[in-house]
Design a protein around this motif. Sequence first.
Motif: not given
Length: 337
Positions: A29-31, A61, A63, A332
């Motif tokens: 999961f990454r911002y 956002y 994934m 992330q």
Amino acid sequence: MRKAIYLLFITSLNLFAFEWNDWSGDIRFRYQLENQKDIIITNNENGESNSEKSSLWRNRYRMRVRFGSSIDLSQRMNLFFKITTNDTTFSEFKYSSQIAAERFYLQFTFFGNNKIYLGIFDNPFVKSTLVMDSWYGVTGFAAVGEIMFNNFLLELKTGVLFPGSHSPEYQKSLYDGVEGDYPYLFVGRVDILSGYFSLGVSYFHYTTGEYSIINPSLSIFNKKISIPFGITIDSSFNFSKNSDNKGIQTILYVGKNSEAGDFMISGYYRYLQLNGTNPLFTDSDFHNNKTNGTGFYLNLSYSLDKNWLIQTKGWISEDINGDFKNRNLSIQTVISY
């Protein structure tokens, strides 16, 4: 007669029997916060040109889910595969177009640790992301051999890469936009390794004549202490072009990420001219996936658990010749299994 047929049937099954190995993969999961600046040229009603600075901020956002395994077809032949949902935003996710095979190849192991790869496999011909993003799978054939002498290991690698998808995320091919029939790429690499350094060189030659790249690298490291560290100097030279044909990169790292509580700090400085490498498969994160860029990358990572990592990454780059600038910051977490 029935016994003979039964024994023949059982023997045939044993000949073609195979064994599944453990499944593995990761969930990420990454911002991501990204800023791009460029100069846009516009013409007014009088035909006069005006230049305006354009700045775009994006919050993303993202994934990605990957999983794979391997099958032992025989004592010396294995089938490896990995499926990925690609690196996509939540709103862009489509099951029909986003799920792809990231790796799918056969591995033949001969005497010692000498191997042959056939299919879509990890790139064995680069030591960093200067000339090719390490995430991209290469399609084709490769042979890897090892020779031990004294305290040194000599690795010899050669292969042919064919047209095919090298970036599932961007659906690019190594040869998109290249004119000519049946283009392909000859590759080779030689490495000398010891416990504290490695010295090697790769050679990439396109049959189209656009790129003939020499990629030498030197790594010095110490992995046997409590806080490991290392430095790699990587460069490229494309002698098929007469100008803007060079690239250099320096990578530093301190620490490791193997157990809970481990940390790592790593980063690099990169200077890659327009023709320093093929722009179709450059680093997908640095300088918006372009050549003609120079800048820095920094990564801070901490292991919450053996299989749970949290990272903060940042990229700052600008055109060597031009006005494009890129700022990229991401946070992330990656869970492996």
